[in-house]
Design an enzyme around this catalytic site. Sequence first.
Site, PDB file in Angstrom:
ATOM      1  CG  HIS A 130      52.825   5.205 -28.908  1.00 35.92           C
ATOM      2  ND1 HIS A 130      53.332   3.954 -29.148  1.00 35.92           N
ATOM      3  CD2 HIS A 130      52.817   5.370 -27.565  1.00 35.92           C
ATOM      4  CE1 HIS A 130      53.618   3.371 -28.001  1.00 35.92           C
ATOM      5  NE2 HIS A 130      53.319   4.213 -27.022  1.00 35.92           N
ATOM      6  CE1 TYR A 131      56.757   0.961 -28.783  1.00 36.58           C
ATOM      7  CE2 TYR A 131      56.660   2.831 -27.287  1.00 36.58           C
ATOM      8  CZ  TYR A 131      56.565   1.474 -27.514  1.00 36.58           C
ATOM      9  OH  TYR A 131      56.258   0.625 -26.482  1.00 36.58           O
ATOM     10  NE  ARG A 132      52.960  -0.715 -28.249  1.00 38.67           N
ATOM     11  CZ  ARG A 132      52.577  -0.697 -26.988  1.00 38.67           C
ATOM     12  NH1 ARG A 132      51.503  -0.016 -26.639  1.00 38.67           N
ATOM     13  NH2 ARG A 132      53.253  -1.371 -26.084  1.00 38.67           N
ATOM     14  NE  ARG A 164      56.507   4.922 -36.878  1.00 43.30           N
ATOM     15  CZ  ARG A 164      55.980   5.659 -35.900  1.00 43.30           C
ATOM     16  NH1 ARG A 164      56.654   6.679 -35.398  1.00 43.30           N
ATOM     17  NH2 ARG A 164      54.785   5.370 -35.424  1.00 43.30           N
TER      18      ARG A 164
END
Length: 181
Positions: free
Chosen positions: A128-130, A113
């Site tokens: 998604h941020y997860r 990431r």
Amino acid sequence: MAQDSNNLIWIDMEMTGLNPNTDCIIEIALVVTDAQLNTVAEAPVLVISQPDSVLNGMDKWNQSTHGKSGLIDKVKASTLSEAEAEARMLAFLAPYVPADISPMCGNSICQDRRFLARCMPQLEAYFHYRNLDVSTLKELAKRWKPEVAQGFNKQGKHEALADIYDSIEELKHYRQHLFNI
């Protein structure tokens, strides 16, 4: 195939080193699975061109590992830019998973990431941020059920696509032996 918000996007990349501020992506692979970890689609593995100055700046481990796998030669032969690779991966994902739905899935995924945020920000934003980080389960298994952690051996090829399938198989192992599902 219609988009499915339960599908998961798995990613792995090979880089010239571990510093996302100075090192570069040289290989990227994506796999989409359903919620039960069955493969839905596999993107073509993309090798990204980098100048000799970047490749020559790699440490001994990276030069040895990527030299033995043939990746350095593939990088030298590639004409694909990071921007082109990013566009191809986004086009690949669109039919399978809506944007901002799937967590980023893989092993030690925070590192991927960080590189994506700098080098391929549109692809990073598609997730998604997860995170679904299999290495979290590995660390917990080592502490809570060492026999489960020792029961899985990764191939450890340091090739993006092979590493994704290692991660998927590892998660299946923990699903069965750690969660008894």
